[in-house]
Design a protein around this motif. Structure first.
Motif, mmCIF file in Angstrom:
data_model
loop_
_atom_site.group_PDB
_atom_site.id
_atom_site.type_symbol
_atom_site.label_atom_id
_atom_site.label_comp_id
_atom_site.label_asym_id
_atom_site.label_seq_id
_atom_site.Cartn_x
_atom_site.Cartn_y
_atom_site.Cartn_z
ATOM 1 N N TRP A 62 0.847 -1.150 -0.073
ATOM 2 C CA TRP A 62 -0.051 0.029 0.137
ATOM 3 C C TRP A 62 0.811 1.426 -0.134
ATOM 4 C CZ3 TRP A 62 -4.384 0.934 -1.988
ATOM 5 C CH2 TRP A 62 -5.213 -0.165 -1.763
ATOM 6 N N MET A 63 1.997 1.332 0.684
ATOM 7 C CA MET A 63 2.971 2.617 0.496
ATOM 8 C C MET A 63 3.647 2.806 -0.735
ATOM 9 S SD MET A 63 1.911 3.896 3.208
ATOM 10 C CE MET A 63 2.825 5.413 3.082
ATOM 11 N N LEU A 64 3.812 1.289 -1.502
ATOM 12 C CA LEU A 64 4.171 1.437 -2.932
ATOM 13 C C LEU A 64 2.915 2.212 -3.691
ATOM 14 C CD1 LEU A 64 5.662 -1.837 -3.663
ATOM 15 C CD2 LEU A 64 6.962 0.326 -3.485
ATOM 16 N N PHE A 65 1.873 2.004 -3.428
ATOM 17 C CA PHE A 65 0.821 2.658 -4.068
ATOM 18 C C PHE A 65 0.552 3.964 -3.777
ATOM 19 C CE2 PHE A 65 -3.583 4.187 -3.893
ATOM 20 C CZ PHE A 65 -3.980 4.158 -5.232
ATOM 21 N N ALA A 66 1.034 4.351 -2.381
ATOM 22 C CA ALA A 66 0.775 5.681 -2.178
ATOM 23 C C ALA A 66 1.887 6.465 -2.782
ATOM 24 C CB ALA A 66 0.823 5.859 -0.685
ATOM 25 N N VAL A 67 3.089 5.929 -3.139
ATOM 26 C CA VAL A 67 4.169 6.840 -3.752
ATOM 27 C C VAL A 67 3.916 6.630 -5.251
ATOM 28 C CG1 VAL A 67 6.659 6.662 -4.089
ATOM 29 C CG2 VAL A 67 5.831 6.421 -2.003
ATOM 30 N N GLY A 68 3.686 5.371 -5.856
ATOM 31 C CA GLY A 68 3.747 5.324 -7.351
ATOM 32 C C GLY A 68 2.548 4.871 -7.991
ATOM 33 N N GLY A 69 1.415 4.689 -7.326
ATOM 34 C CA GLY A 69 0.107 4.236 -7.647
ATOM 35 C C GLY A 69 -0.150 2.792 -7.951
ATOM 36 N N ALA A 70 -1.051 2.088 -8.699
ATOM 37 C CA ALA A 70 -1.354 0.820 -8.962
ATOM 38 C C ALA A 70 -0.167 0.078 -9.641
ATOM 39 C CB ALA A 70 -2.650 0.665 -9.765
ATOM 40 N N GLU A 71 0.570 0.562 -10.493
ATOM 41 C CA GLU A 71 1.473 0.046 -11.093
ATOM 42 C C GLU A 71 2.647 -0.295 -10.471
ATOM 43 O OE1 GLU A 71 4.920 1.599 -14.308
ATOM 44 O OE2 GLU A 71 2.574 1.650 -15.062
ATOM 45 N N ALA A 72 2.857 0.804 -9.474
ATOM 46 C CA ALA A 72 4.063 0.376 -8.304
ATOM 47 C C ALA A 72 3.601 -0.902 -7.425
ATOM 48 C CB ALA A 72 4.398 1.543 -7.709
ATOM 49 N N MET A 73 2.174 -0.571 -6.888
ATOM 50 C CA MET A 73 1.865 -1.852 -6.123
ATOM 51 C C MET A 73 1.887 -3.167 -6.707
ATOM 52 S SD MET A 73 -2.028 -1.553 -4.531
ATOM 53 C CE MET A 73 -2.181 -2.093 -2.979
ATOM 54 N N GLU A 74 1.834 -3.344 -7.923
ATOM 55 C CA GLU A 74 1.478 -4.629 -8.521
ATOM 56 C C GLU A 74 2.732 -5.104 -9.094
ATOM 57 O OE1 GLU A 74 -1.911 -3.422 -11.090
ATOM 58 O OE2 GLU A 74 -3.177 -4.316 -9.787
ATOM 59 N N ARG A 75 3.893 -4.521 -9.018
ATOM 60 C CA ARG A 75 5.112 -4.892 -9.642
ATOM 61 C C ARG A 75 5.516 -6.353 -9.107
ATOM 62 N NH1 ARG A 75 8.452 0.604 -8.424
ATOM 63 N NH2 ARG A 75 7.392 1.632 -10.110
ATOM 64 N N GLU A 76 5.427 -6.713 -7.867
ATOM 65 C CA GLU A 76 5.851 -7.942 -7.579
ATOM 66 C C GLU A 76 4.442 -8.824 -7.165
ATOM 67 O OE1 GLU A 76 8.390 -8.312 -4.361
ATOM 68 O OE2 GLU A 76 9.444 -6.452 -4.938
ATOM 69 N N PRO A 77 4.313 -10.258 -7.761
ATOM 70 C CA PRO A 77 3.205 -10.843 -7.524
ATOM 71 C C PRO A 77 2.937 -11.181 -5.726
ATOM 72 C CG PRO A 77 4.844 -12.141 -8.426
ATOM 73 C CD PRO A 77 5.514 -10.951 -8.431
ATOM 74 N N ILE A 78 1.605 -11.396 -5.854
ATOM 75 C CA ILE A 78 1.457 -11.780 -4.179
ATOM 76 C C ILE A 78 1.232 -13.217 -4.077
ATOM 77 C CG2 ILE A 78 -0.293 -11.595 -2.414
ATOM 78 C CD1 ILE A 78 -0.965 -8.855 -3.794
ATOM 79 N N ASP A 79 1.741 -13.674 -3.181
ATOM 80 C CA ASP A 79 1.483 -15.376 -3.005
ATOM 81 C C ASP A 79 0.365 -15.478 -2.082
ATOM 82 O OD1 ASP A 79 1.372 -17.931 -2.149
ATOM 83 O OD2 ASP A 79 3.626 -18.079 -1.606
ATOM 84 N N TRP A 80 -0.773 -15.284 -2.675
ATOM 85 C CA TRP A 80 -2.096 -15.372 -1.803
ATOM 86 C C TRP A 80 -2.270 -16.553 -0.842
ATOM 87 C CZ3 TRP A 80 -4.640 -11.055 -2.288
ATOM 88 C CH2 TRP A 80 -4.663 -10.337 -3.023
#
Length: 167
Positions: A62-80
């Protein structure tokens, strides 16, 4: 960046509240062994170490999002699935260290970012299409997320040895 000790007003309130709920979460793992932290005490997949891991990862994204938006937030995949479990070789001390490192980075960003800056949310079924969140909204979400998981953790810890965060 601004020192977090010099914050006043809204930023200080947001940061103090986030830190308080992080403290509740960390209290639930105090004194546990790695084996206890990896133990599932309910029918769910949750374990205390996994919750520490999940909250750190969520806060970081979420802090990646705060700084750089959705693209920054989604750079790394999530192991759900794996984000809620302790993987072989992971230790509680290592997970707590990462949690605290992420928290320190977040605190510095909260001190420095424009709380009114906003980014469109990523496309996902759980977000309103076309909605944007401000940095302020992201911080409020982190407080809610951390608080909710601190409650989960309190239940898990009580099932391990009877210890309670609030009792």
């Amino acid at each position: 960046m601004t020192s977090t000790e010099q914050l006043t007003g809204e930023r200080a309130d947001l940061l103090q509240t986030l830190r308080r709920h992080r403290g509740f979460l960390l209290h639930t793992v105090d004194g546990l062994t790695d084996e206890q932290a990896a133990t599932r005490t309910t029918v769910s997949e949750l374990c205390l170490g996994g919750l520490i891991k999940h909250v750190a990862g969520t806060e970081q994204r979420w802090m990646l999002f705060a700084v750089g938006g959705a693209e920054a937030m989604e750079r790394e995949p999530i192991d759900w699935v794996g984000q809620f479990r302790m993987a072989p070789g992971e230790t509680l001390a290592g997970l707590v260290e990462r949690f605290q490192s992420v928290a320190d980075e977040t605190d510095e960003l909260i001190a420095a970012l424009d709380l009114d800056s906003a980014h469109p949310l990523p496309e996902a079924p759980w977000f309103e299409p076309g909605a944007s969140w401000t940095v302020r909204r992201v911080v409020l979400h982190l407080i809610a997320e951390t608080s909710q998981h601190a409650g989960h953790a309190d239940i898990l810890r009580e099932a391990i040895d009877g210890a309670k965060t609030m009792g």
